[in-house]
Design an enzyme around this catalytic site. Structure first.
Site, PDB file in Angstrom:
ATOM      1  N   GLU A 100      -9.301   3.528   2.463  1.00  0.00           N
ATOM      2  CA  GLU A 100      -8.833   3.583   1.072  1.00  0.00           C
ATOM      3  C   GLU A 100      -7.771   2.546   0.747  1.00  0.00           C
ATOM      4  OE1 GLU A 100      -7.536   5.242   3.435  1.00  0.00           O
ATOM      5  OE2 GLU A 100      -5.403   5.076   3.029  1.00  0.00           O
ATOM      6  N   ARG A 143      -7.468  -0.616   1.309  1.00  0.00           N
ATOM      7  CA  ARG A 143      -7.982  -1.869   0.747  1.00  0.00           C
ATOM      8  C   ARG A 143      -8.409  -1.687  -0.706  1.00  0.00           C
ATOM      9  NH1 ARG A 143     -12.303  -2.006   5.546  1.00  0.00           N
ATOM     10  NH2 ARG A 143     -10.574  -0.859   6.470  1.00  0.00           N
ATOM     11  N   ASP A 169     -12.054   7.019   3.899  1.00  0.00           N
ATOM     12  CA  ASP A 169     -10.833   6.828   4.680  1.00  0.00           C
ATOM     13  C   ASP A 169     -10.424   5.353   4.755  1.00  0.00           C
ATOM     14  OD1 ASP A 169      -8.651   7.553   6.176  1.00  0.00           O
ATOM     15  OD2 ASP A 169      -9.761   7.873   8.044  1.00  0.00           O
ATOM     16  N   ASP A 224      -2.558  10.288   3.487  1.00  0.00           N
ATOM     17  CA  ASP A 224      -3.943   9.874   3.697  1.00  0.00           C
ATOM     18  C   ASP A 224      -4.670  10.917   4.545  1.00  0.00           C
ATOM     19  OD1 ASP A 224      -6.339   8.597   4.036  1.00  0.00           O
ATOM     20  OD2 ASP A 224      -5.555   7.019   5.378  1.00  0.00           O
ATOM     21  N   ASP A 248       1.779   6.567   5.414  1.00  0.00           N
ATOM     22  CA  ASP A 248       0.768   5.621   4.955  1.00  0.00           C
ATOM     23  C   ASP A 248       1.187   4.877   3.677  1.00  0.00           C
ATOM     24  OD1 ASP A 248      -1.585   4.394   5.656  1.00  0.00           O
ATOM     25  OD2 ASP A 248      -2.845   5.733   4.459  1.00  0.00           O
ATOM     26  N   LYS A 301     -10.073  13.050   7.963  1.00  0.00           N
ATOM     27  CA  LYS A 301      -9.571  12.724   9.296  1.00  0.00           C
ATOM     28  C   LYS A 301      -9.544  13.998  10.152  1.00  0.00           C
ATOM     29  CE  LYS A 301      -6.385   8.951   8.054  1.00  0.00           C
ATOM     30  NZ  LYS A 301      -7.000   7.894   8.863  1.00  0.00           N
ATOM     31  N   LYS A 337       0.854  -1.188   0.000  1.00  0.00           N
ATOM     32  CA  LYS A 337       0.000   0.000   0.000  1.00  0.00           C
ATOM     33  C   LYS A 337       0.886   1.233   0.000  1.00  0.00           C
ATOM     34  CE  LYS A 337      -3.048   2.701   3.106  1.00  0.00           C
ATOM     35  NZ  LYS A 337      -3.912   2.711   4.307  1.00  0.00           N
TER      36      LYS A 337
HETATM   37  N1  BES Z   1      -4.015   4.721   6.972  1.00  0.00           N
HETATM   38  C1  BES Z   1      -5.093   4.449   7.839  1.00  0.00           C
HETATM   39  C2  BES Z   1      -4.745   3.493   8.966  1.00  0.00           C
HETATM   40  C3  BES Z   1      -3.727   3.967   9.954  1.00  0.00           C
HETATM   41  C4  BES Z   1      -4.110   4.532  11.142  1.00  0.00           C
HETATM   42  C5  BES Z   1      -2.378   3.770   9.714  1.00  0.00           C
HETATM   43  C6  BES Z   1      -3.174   4.939  12.054  1.00  0.00           C
HETATM   44  C7  BES Z   1      -1.429   4.190  10.628  1.00  0.00           C
HETATM   45  C8  BES Z   1      -1.818   4.761  11.805  1.00  0.00           C
HETATM   46  C9  BES Z   1      -6.247   3.851   7.054  1.00  0.00           C
HETATM   47  O1  BES Z   1      -6.347   4.226   5.732  1.00  0.00           O
HETATM   48  C10 BES Z   1      -7.499   4.270   7.728  1.00  0.00           C
HETATM   49  O2  BES Z   1      -7.777   5.432   7.717  1.00  0.00           O
HETATM   50  N2  BES Z   1      -8.223   3.311   8.277  1.00  0.00           N
HETATM   51  C11 BES Z   1      -9.444   3.596   8.948  1.00  0.00           C
HETATM   52  C12 BES Z   1     -10.441   2.563   8.522  1.00  0.00           C
HETATM   53  C13 BES Z   1     -11.849   2.876   8.933  1.00  0.00           C
HETATM   54  C14 BES Z   1     -12.358   4.097   8.195  1.00  0.00           C
HETATM   55  C15 BES Z   1     -12.712   1.696   8.642  1.00  0.00           C
HETATM   56  C16 BES Z   1      -9.174   3.497  10.435  1.00  0.00           C
HETATM   57  O3  BES Z   1      -8.371   2.679  10.857  1.00  0.00           O
HETATM   58  O4  BES Z   1      -9.749   4.291  11.178  1.00  0.00           O
HETATM   59 ZN    ZN Z   2      -4.603   4.878   4.851  1.00  0.00          ZN
HETATM   60 MN    MN Z   3      -7.465   6.033   5.532  1.00  0.00          MN
END
Ligand code: BES
Ligand code: ZN
Ligand code: MN
Length: 488
Positions: free
Chosen positions: A338, A340, A336, A259, A277, A266, A254
């Site tokens: 994204e 996947r 968010d 992000d 990210d 966010k 990824k």
């Molecule tokens: N890049 C983030 C995950 C992340 C969070 C990486 C903290 C490193 C540190 C990912 O894209 C994300 O935003 N995931 C969301 C998913 C949710 C919207 C289902 C999350 O983990 O809140």
């Molecule tokens: Zn992300």
């Molecule tokens: Mn995200």
């Protein structure tokens, strides 16, 4: 970009000790038995080493500790570092001791008198890994860029043993540099350029641009990048070190260079951390570099999806439905989630094009994995116990935390959508597992697959044994070993 600290191997020469500037290190086991270098240092310092060995401090020290004596009389060095280590340490003991030594040296020149100590190569690896310093954007007062000199009784042999580990350390360095780099510097284009540069190492590197990605049908990947001014790209790196007819192992990363969350924006606090990210793509890049530099006798293909997740008038909206390259449709509930969407297209492409013997994806995929495992272990998900156990074994040998998590139909059901084939989120419970279930929908039944959620381990706010604060390079060593132990 940083460069690796240089390492030289030279004849074990006791007379060099007195004159050496910078720092000099000697090794003494817990029982206090002195080797020739320790005895010489003791003589030069008129018995200071012996007094140290008899001290309470030494008595309480543990394997891998370093005790520094500043400005030792009788020596030109500014410090004499005593490393507490048995003559025949385990590989990881030697590596940890090396890291502790480098930490205490703080970027100064070091002469390490190892003699015929076992596992010198791991001691040196630990030193190199811990000497890393990301100072690309500091205009002042960065730590000195020192060097490491190893005094060894068989310098040629020790150097040859160390060469592949130095190659791996350079892969780790690259992963850390990419992961530490801010997003205005490491754009998708800059990332791709840095990968193309690796052609000089014998890797074959292709960059697929947006028109090509559209033609391939990678609409879920493109939907993530469409709000950004930076073009989305997929980069394919081939390392053909094995037999011509052997199907490759595929590594998929990824690479979200930043992000913001997109329209599902966010919160401001901590958003700057999302420069990391692209950590999964960084590990894929660093691993490919390590494999090329150590000329691994295996076929491995590394693919990274490089995009930026931004809000804008063109950005994907919550509620949009997009079609993946596989043909399945996805209702995007949360922009968010994204990662996947990027991975599913690249993973499908990897399988369609290469029919790999196995596929490992790496991603800073969910915040939920940090809640579950903290910063000590990456989450490991797999459809194949044999494949997975082999990876876990490699990770353990390299001291890179990895912990297996479950998959199952009940989790998969949480992805049902009213209007499309699936949703891109499954709700808050088991967030890391539903993310993995989403990915598994894009894994062919007969492809052994591992998903590594590295959100907690790719970059950390306090130092680890082998890395200063920031990017760790987690996974490069485990993956290089995994390739070596299973495919070479
Ligand atoms: N890049 C983030 C995950 C992340 C969070 C990486 C903290 C490193 C540190 C990912 O894209 C994300 O935003 N995931 C969301 C998913 C949710 C919207 C289902 C999350 O983990 O809140
Ligand atoms: Zn992300
Ligand atoms: Mn995200």
């Amino acid at each position: 970009m940083s460069s690796l600290i240089p390492v030289r191997f030279q004849e074990f020469d006791l007379d060099a000790m007195a004159q050496a500037e910078g720092r000099v290190a000697i090794i003494i086991p817990s029982d206090g038995k002195m080797n020739p270098a320790a005895r010489r240092a003791n003589r030069l310092t008129k018995g200071a080493v012996a007094r140290l060995v008899e001290s309470e401090k030494f008595g309480k020290s543990k394997t891998g500790d370093v005790i520094s004596m500043a400005w030792p009389a009788g020596m030109a060095a500014e410090a004499l570092d005593v490393v507490v280590l048995p003559r025949r340490p385990e590989a990881d003991e030697a590596r940890k001791a090396g890291a502790a030594l480098a930490k205490s040296a703080g970027g100064k020149d070091m002469l390490v008198m190892v003699g015929n100590q076992a596992h010198t190569e791991n001691l040196a690896l630990g030193m190199v890994l811990r000497s890393y310093d990301f100072n690309a954007h500091k205009t002042k007062d960065s730590e000195g860029s020192g060097s490491i000199t190893i005094g060894h009784s068989k310098p040629k042999e020790a150097e040859a043993e160390f060469a592949p580990l130095y190659a791996i350390a350079d892969g780790v360095r690259m992963t850390r540099d990419l992961t530490n780099e801010p997003a205005n510097v490491l754009t998708t284009t800059e990332f791709a350029d840095r990968l193309v540069e690796m052609q000089e190492l014998g890797l074959e590197v292709e960059v697929l641009e947006e028109d090509k990605l559209a033609e391939l049908g990678m609409r879920t990947l493109l939907s993530v990048g469409q709000g950004s001014a930076s073009p989305s790209k997929v980069v394919v790196m081939h390392w053909n070190g094995g037999d011509k007819d052997d199907a490759p192992l595929a590594l998929v990363g990824k690479g979200v260079v930043f992000d913001t969350g997109g329209i599902s924006l966010k919160p401001a606090g901590g958003m700057e951390d999302m420069t990391m990210d692209m950590g999964g793509a960084g590990v894929v890049a660093g691993t490919m570099r390590a494999l090329a530099k150590r000329k691994a006798k295996a076929n491995v293909v590394g693919l990274v999806g490089l995009v930026e997740n931004m809000p804008s008038g063109n950005a994907t909206r919550p509620g949009d439905v997009v079609k993946s390259m596989k043909g399945d449709t996805v209702e995007i509930i949360n922009t968010d989630a994204e990662g996947r969407l990027v991975l599913c297209d690249v993973m499908w492409y990897a399988q369609e094009r290469f029919n790999p013997v196995g596929m490992i994806d790496l991603a800073t995929l969910t915040g939920a994995i940090i809640i579950g495992l903290g910063h000590e272990n990456a989450g490991v998900f797999s459809n194949n116990d044999t494949f997975c156990d082999a990876f876990l074994k490699s990770a353990r040998a390299e001291d890179e935390g990895a912990w297996r998590m479950p998959l199952g139909d009940a989790y998969d059901k949480l992805l049902k959508s009213r209007i499309a084939d699936m949703k891109n989120v499954g709700g808050r419970p088991a967030g890391s597992i539903t993310a993995a279930q989403f990915l598994q929908r894009f894994v062919k039944e007969d492809t052994p697959w591992i998903h590594l959620d590295i959100a907690g381990v790719a970059s950390v706010s306090s130092e680890t044994s082998y890395a200063p604060k920031g990017a760790t390079g987690w996974g490069v060593r485990a993956l290089s070993r995994f390739v070596q132990d299973n495919f070479e």
